[in-house]
Design an enzyme around this catalytic site. Structure first.
Site, PDB file in Angstrom:
ATOM      1  N   ARG A 280      -1.957   5.226   5.221  1.00  0.00           N
ATOM      2  CA  ARG A 280      -2.554   3.882   5.118  1.00  0.00           C
ATOM      3  C   ARG A 280      -2.516   3.420   3.671  1.00  0.00           C
ATOM      4  NH1 ARG A 280      -7.374   3.812   9.710  1.00  0.00           N
ATOM      5  NH2 ARG A 280      -5.967   3.193  11.391  1.00  0.00           N
TER       6      ARG A 280
ATOM      7  N   ASP B 139       2.050   0.528  10.469  1.00  0.00           N
ATOM      8  CA  ASP B 139       0.859   1.243  10.937  1.00  0.00           C
ATOM      9  C   ASP B 139       0.630   1.018  12.436  1.00  0.00           C
ATOM     10  OD1 ASP B 139      -1.598   2.389  11.338  1.00  0.00           O
ATOM     11  OD2 ASP B 139      -2.600   1.375   9.680  1.00  0.00           O
TER      12      ASP B 139
ATOM     13  N   SER C 126      -3.139   1.003  13.684  1.00  0.00           N
ATOM     14  CA  SER C 126      -3.874  -0.248  13.489  1.00  0.00           C
ATOM     15  C   SER C 126      -3.420  -1.328  14.464  1.00  0.00           C
ATOM     16  CB  SER C 126      -3.703  -0.736  12.045  1.00  0.00           C
ATOM     17  OG  SER C 126      -4.366   0.128  11.144  1.00  0.00           O
TER      18      SER C 126
ATOM     19  N   TYR D 182     -10.446   7.405   7.054  1.00  0.00           N
ATOM     20  CA  TYR D 182     -10.899   7.798   8.376  1.00  0.00           C
ATOM     21  C   TYR D 182     -12.326   8.349   8.307  1.00  0.00           C
ATOM     22  CZ  TYR D 182      -5.973   7.528   9.696  1.00  0.00           C
ATOM     23  OH  TYR D 182      -4.693   7.092   9.927  1.00  0.00           O
TER      24      TYR D 182
END
Length: 446
Positions: free
Chosen positions: A122, A130, A133, A230
């Site tokens: 990320r 990504d 996402s 995360y």
């Protein structure tokens, strides 16, 4: 021609997405690639074969994968599929490698260079690649739609001549990409929204979307985020405190949506059976983590369960696939953006730079080996020859030198003629039991 790219039809019964859109196929053709799309690959995403053909793709069959230099998929290829791929082909997909060591090893054995798109770092450069996402965004949206459909009441407050309909109360547990989109969607639909997460950084984001934040804000909470953005798995003590705080809150909610996932770990249990039992009849819980064990006790993968107190637990699988027409467009763009970084701008050929940070982060297998650091050690341990222990290895054991069984057989008659056969046999029996038990445990874990 730069090479051939193959877009297969996904074989998983619950998978409705596809790895390419007409837009990305047009761009790939523009780069000089020959693109082959398997018949029906995009049907469940509302993309007919004719749309692919119109932008330069050839409509083919599953066997065409054998000629492809690149395969763009949604899910990890099965062992049968990967056997049909060309050695050295690059395979881009959501690989789901944790707990699937045999499947990863099969890709290595097939000689493909496999990339796990969910491992994309990320960072700013990789935002357009990504897949977590892009798909979580749609999952969060769809969770609210599914929750509202099961709730079977209006979400916004309505003031009418016949009376007032109260606004629904929606509680979002886990404020990552999916959670933020769920908050935004529920707010747009007029619900009263609260949300919780273990990461302190999201508190401001929750407030900016018009929702109220709920959390135990202690010292552990302040350090509950990884460098990659995360959520960390919280201690049992923190989980207990958070459960106590949320238990009373959940009892008053109409819809609860749980989104908590930790990469490579089972989903944390956030909602106990007692919490579910405290909810009103007709209330709904939507568990977006059901494929990883679920956040809600009593959630069943692929089912909508009605509890004894009349609450519903929604456990739909592949939630982004429930809006496949939108999900495929975003996912296809993710794959294209990553693949484009592997195309040599001068030769127009696939040239994988193994020193690139994106490649290092996502490459699972290469050159016949499992190369990702999270899985390479396990693969190496599995391939390591067993030690030769004379008298203990079986005759069909790969670690046996062939002499050990013969020696063991030769010793048995001598032991039988001994004056103390019982004493000679007893220690051997004790040694064999732990060995057999250890092997059984290992096989069970696998």
């Amino acid at each position: 021609m730069s090479g051939t790219i193959f877009i297969p039809r996904e074989l998983d019964a619950i998978e409705s997405r596809v790895g390419a859109s007409p837009d990305t196929v047009k761009r790939l053709v523009g780069l000089g690639f020959a693109v082959v799309v398997e018949t029906g690959a995009g049907t469940l995403s509302r993309i007919p074969d004719a749309d692919y053909a119109a932008v330069g793709a050839v409509i083919g069959k599953a066997g065409d994968a054998a000629k492809a230099d690149v395969v763009l998929k949604v899910r990890r290829p099965s062992e049968a599929e990967v056997k049909g791929y060309k050695q050295g082909a690059a395979v881009l997909a959501t690989m789901d490698p944790y707990g699937n060591d045999a499947a990863v090893a099969a890709m290595a054995k097939a000689g493909v260079t496999a990339f796990a798109m969910e491992f994309m770092p990320r960072i700013t450069r990789a935002q357009v690649m990504d897949v977590l996402s892009s798909q979580a965004n749609l999952a969060g949206y769809q969770a609210v739609i599914d929750g509202a459909a099961e709730y079977d009441r209006a979400l916004p407050m309505m003031m009418t001549a016949a009376g007032t309909v109260p606004a629904a109360k929606v509680f979002i547990m886990g404020v990552g990409v999916a959670g933020l989109q769920a908050i935004a969607t529920a707010r747009r639909m007029g619900a009263i929204v609260t949300a919780t997460d273990v990461r302190p950084a999201v508190k401001e984001q929750v407030a900016s979307l018009g929702a109220k934040f709920l959390a135990v804000e202690d010292e552990e909470f302040k350090a509950a985020e990884t460098a990659g953005g995360y959520a960390k798995e919280m201690s049992k003590e923190y989980q207990a405190k958070q459960a106590a705080l949320t238990a009373e809150h959940i009892a008053k909610q109409d819809i609860v949506i749980t989104t908590a996932l930790i990469p490579g770990r089972p989903a944390p249990k956030l909602v106990s059976a007692a919490m579910v039992a405290s909810m009103k009849p007709g209330s709904v819980l939507v568990d977006l983590a059901v494929e990883r064990g679920g956040n809600v006790e009593g959630a069943v993968p692929g089912k909508v369960v009605t509890t004894a107190n009349g609450a519903k637990i929604v456990g739909h699988l592949n939630v982004p696939g429930r809006v496949a027409a939108s999900a495929s467009l975003l996912y296809a763009k993710n794959l294209f953006a990553f693949l484009e970084t592997m195309v040599d701008k001068t030769t127009k050929q696939i040239a994988i730079n193994r020193d690139d940070e994106l490649v290092k982060a996502t490459m699972l297998t290469d050159g016949g080996k499992v190369v990702h650091p999270n899985f390479a050690n396990a693969a190496a341990a599995a391939d390591k020859p067993k030690p030769i222990v004379p008298g203990q290895n079986r005759g069909d054991d790969p670690a046996s030198d062939g002499a050990a069984p013969a020696k063991a057989a030769a010793k048995k008659p001598a032991a039988a003629k001994s004056d103390k056969p019982a004493a000679a046999k007893k220690p051997a029996a004790k040694k064999s039991a732990p060995s057999a038990g250890a092997k059984t445990s290992s096989e069970g874990d696998a």
